[in-house]
Design a protein around this motif. Structure first.
Motif, mmCIF file in Angstrom:
data_model
loop_
_atom_site.group_PDB
_atom_site.id
_atom_site.type_symbol
_atom_site.label_atom_id
_atom_site.label_comp_id
_atom_site.label_asym_id
_atom_site.label_seq_id
_atom_site.Cartn_x
_atom_site.Cartn_y
_atom_site.Cartn_z
ATOM 1 N N GLY A 258 13.202 -8.576 2.595
ATOM 2 C CA GLY A 258 14.411 -9.031 1.932
ATOM 3 C C GLY A 258 15.039 -10.218 2.649
ATOM 4 O O GLY A 258 14.406 -10.898 3.462
ATOM 5 N N VAL A 259 16.325 -10.437 2.343
ATOM 6 C CA VAL A 259 17.063 -11.570 2.912
ATOM 7 C C VAL A 259 17.995 -11.072 4.000
ATOM 8 O O VAL A 259 18.833 -10.180 3.762
ATOM 9 C CB VAL A 259 17.863 -12.306 1.828
ATOM 10 C CG1 VAL A 259 18.652 -13.463 2.446
ATOM 11 C CG2 VAL A 259 16.929 -12.832 0.748
ATOM 12 N N GLN A 260 17.852 -11.650 5.166
ATOM 13 C CA GLN A 260 18.670 -11.288 6.322
ATOM 14 C C GLN A 260 19.588 -12.464 6.668
ATOM 15 O O GLN A 260 19.201 -13.620 6.555
ATOM 16 C CB GLN A 260 17.760 -10.964 7.503
ATOM 17 C CG GLN A 260 18.490 -10.731 8.814
ATOM 18 C CD GLN A 260 17.513 -10.483 9.947
ATOM 19 O OE1 GLN A 260 16.962 -9.390 10.087
ATOM 20 N NE2 GLN A 260 17.268 -11.518 10.730
ATOM 21 N N LEU A 261 20.805 -12.161 7.097
ATOM 22 C CA LEU A 261 21.756 -13.191 7.498
ATOM 23 C C LEU A 261 22.053 -13.052 8.985
ATOM 24 O O LEU A 261 22.405 -11.963 9.457
ATOM 25 C CB LEU A 261 23.056 -13.065 6.698
ATOM 26 C CG LEU A 261 24.111 -14.135 6.982
ATOM 27 C CD1 LEU A 261 23.588 -15.514 6.566
ATOM 28 C CD2 LEU A 261 25.412 -13.809 6.255
ATOM 29 N N GLY A 262 21.899 -14.142 9.713
ATOM 30 C CA GLY A 262 22.180 -14.147 11.145
ATOM 31 C C GLY A 262 23.202 -15.213 11.489
ATOM 32 O O GLY A 262 23.404 -16.177 10.760
ATOM 33 N N ALA A 263 23.884 -15.030 12.630
ATOM 34 C CA ALA A 263 24.885 -15.993 13.083
ATOM 35 C C ALA A 263 24.944 -15.980 14.601
ATOM 36 O O ALA A 263 24.697 -14.948 15.243
ATOM 37 C CB ALA A 263 26.257 -15.676 12.493
ATOM 38 N N GLU A 264 25.293 -17.148 15.152
ATOM 39 C CA GLU A 264 25.473 -17.281 16.600
ATOM 40 C C GLU A 264 26.716 -18.118 16.857
ATOM 41 O O GLU A 264 26.809 -19.253 16.408
ATOM 42 C CB GLU A 264 24.251 -17.943 17.241
ATOM 43 C CG GLU A 264 24.400 -18.149 18.740
ATOM 44 C CD GLU A 264 23.250 -18.950 19.333
ATOM 45 O OE1 GLU A 264 22.392 -18.357 20.008
ATOM 46 O OE2 GLU A 264 23.219 -20.183 19.101
ATOM 47 N N PHE A 265 27.674 -17.538 17.576
ATOM 48 C CA PHE A 265 28.913 -18.227 17.919
ATOM 49 C C PHE A 265 28.931 -18.469 19.429
ATOM 50 O O PHE A 265 28.791 -17.537 20.219
ATOM 51 C CB PHE A 265 30.120 -17.387 17.507
ATOM 52 C CG PHE A 265 31.442 -18.002 17.886
ATOM 53 C CD1 PHE A 265 31.948 -19.079 17.170
ATOM 54 C CD2 PHE A 265 32.167 -17.506 18.958
ATOM 55 C CE1 PHE A 265 33.167 -19.650 17.523
ATOM 56 C CE2 PHE A 265 33.379 -18.064 19.311
ATOM 57 C CZ PHE A 265 33.883 -19.146 18.595
ATOM 58 N N ARG A 266 29.101 -19.729 19.830
ATOM 59 C CA ARG A 266 29.139 -20.092 21.245
ATOM 60 C C ARG A 266 30.513 -20.661 21.587
ATOM 61 O O ARG A 266 31.108 -21.374 20.775
ATOM 62 C CB ARG A 266 28.054 -21.129 21.579
ATOM 63 C CG ARG A 266 26.639 -20.679 21.241
ATOM 64 C CD ARG A 266 25.628 -21.711 21.693
ATOM 65 N NE ARG A 266 25.884 -23.023 21.076
ATOM 66 C CZ ARG A 266 25.187 -24.130 21.367
ATOM 67 N NH1 ARG A 266 24.226 -24.082 22.269
ATOM 68 N NH2 ARG A 266 25.481 -25.266 20.761
ATOM 69 N N TYR A 267 30.977 -20.376 22.796
ATOM 70 C CA TYR A 267 32.272 -20.889 23.235
ATOM 71 C C TYR A 267 32.209 -21.252 24.712
ATOM 72 O O TYR A 267 31.371 -20.740 25.474
ATOM 73 C CB TYR A 267 33.381 -19.860 22.979
ATOM 74 C CG TYR A 267 33.159 -18.528 23.658
ATOM 75 C CD1 TYR A 267 33.640 -18.265 24.940
ATOM 76 C CD2 TYR A 267 32.463 -17.503 22.999
ATOM 77 C CE1 TYR A 267 33.437 -17.040 25.549
ATOM 78 C CE2 TYR A 267 32.252 -16.281 23.593
ATOM 79 C CZ TYR A 267 32.740 -16.047 24.874
ATOM 80 O OH TYR A 267 32.537 -14.830 25.483
#
Length: 304
Positions: A258-267
């Motif tokens: 299926g369709v997977q959603l990923g995210a990466e937040f850097r600070y």
């Protein structure tokens, strides 16, 4: 002997005068004002700007055309045009260059054997140009460059790279590339991306930054396959939110799952940095389960 005494007398007189009046001298310096004859021109039209001409030889024909030959230059406060020979019309601002032509504006340089440029309208065209987009920009060459304004230029049959070196690690070839310097964006049509001389991506539309500053937009897609997930394709999108933090969102298609959603937040802050990463798959078609993952990594400098 009398002349010597007069010289000594004058020397002590000058020294005592200088020592006795330091305050008034400083006051005179502090009281300096701008001459009323000096005017600050803040709203000059393009055709009113002063042009400075440099050449080994200058001539004027009967029509008022200025012909500059030998190390010829037309300089203005906003641009420089150079060449072996320059034909310059002061009334229109038109410049035609033959031999070793060069245009320099805002740190960007375009070179070509022949070029036509209007210093008032900031438009023109260059045949067989090589271009260098300043200290933080890229380098390339093309068959022709059309200059539409100070901020927009179009290249035909172009090759562009972010490195002004002889063998850049990557470069883009395209029959048409549009530059917008104000938006820090280059758009290549029907482009091919090469890495180490090997084509790795072909796209009908490809956007890239012209300077080293980060820019929001799509990153390079990846594709592949495995026995567990089948055919896979990812298309990351980068958000340049602020100088010290950003976000990358990555949709991932897996044929078997299926369709997977990923995210990466850097600070990044004063004495600390970190990143928060997560993925979510609403329903795994193989296991019929919802799958997710997240992790947070933070580093902090607590001093001694």
């Amino acid at each position: 002997m009398r002349a010597v005494w007069w010289a000594i007398f004058l020397m002590f007189g000058l020294v005592s005068t200088a020592q006795a009046q330091p305050a008034s001298a400083a006051a005179d310096v502090a009281a300096l004002t701008v001459s009323p004859k000096l005017r600050l021109h803040t709203q000059l039209n393009e055709d009113e700007m002063t042009s400075f001409l440099i050449a080994d030889k200058m001539e004027t024909d009967e029509d008022g055309l200025l012909i500059l030959t030998g190390n010829a230059e037309v300089r203005r406060i906003d641009s420089v045009v150079k060449g072996d020979r320059i034909d310059y019309r002061r009334d229109t601002g038109q410049v035609n260059v033959r031999g070793n032509g060069l245009i320099m504006r805002d740190g960007n340089i375009v070179r070509g054997p022949e070029l036509s440029y209007n210093v008032d309208a900031e438009t023109g065209e260059v045949n067989d140009p090589n271009f260098w987009l300043g200290a933080d920009g890229g380098f390339g060459k093309a068959e022709k460059a059309d200059i539409f304004s100070r901020s927009q230029m179009r290249l035909s049959s172009a090759r562009y790279s972010g490195c002004p070196c002889e063998n850049p690690p990557w470069y883009i070839t395209s029959p048409r590339v549009d530059f917008d310097f104000d938006d820090n964006e280059g758009i290549a049509r029907n482009a091919v991306l090469f890495f180490k001389g090997v084509p790795i991506l072909a796209s009908p539309w490809l956007s890239f930054p012209l300077r080293k500053e980060r820019k929001s937009g799509f990153l390079l897609p990846t594709y592949g396959g495995s026995s567990n997930s089948g055919l896979e394709f990812t298309l990351p999108y980068y958000f340049n939110l602020a100088p010290n933090y950003d976000l990358t969102v990555t949709p991932r298609y897996m044929a078997k799952r299926g369709v997977q959603l990923g995210a990466e937040f850097r600070y990044l802050g004063n004495g600390y940095n970190g990143q928060l990463t997560g993925t979510y798959l609403n329903r795994d078609k193989l296991t019929n389960e919802r799958r997710w993952m997240y992790w947070w990594q933070h580093r902090h400098d607590l001093g001694n």
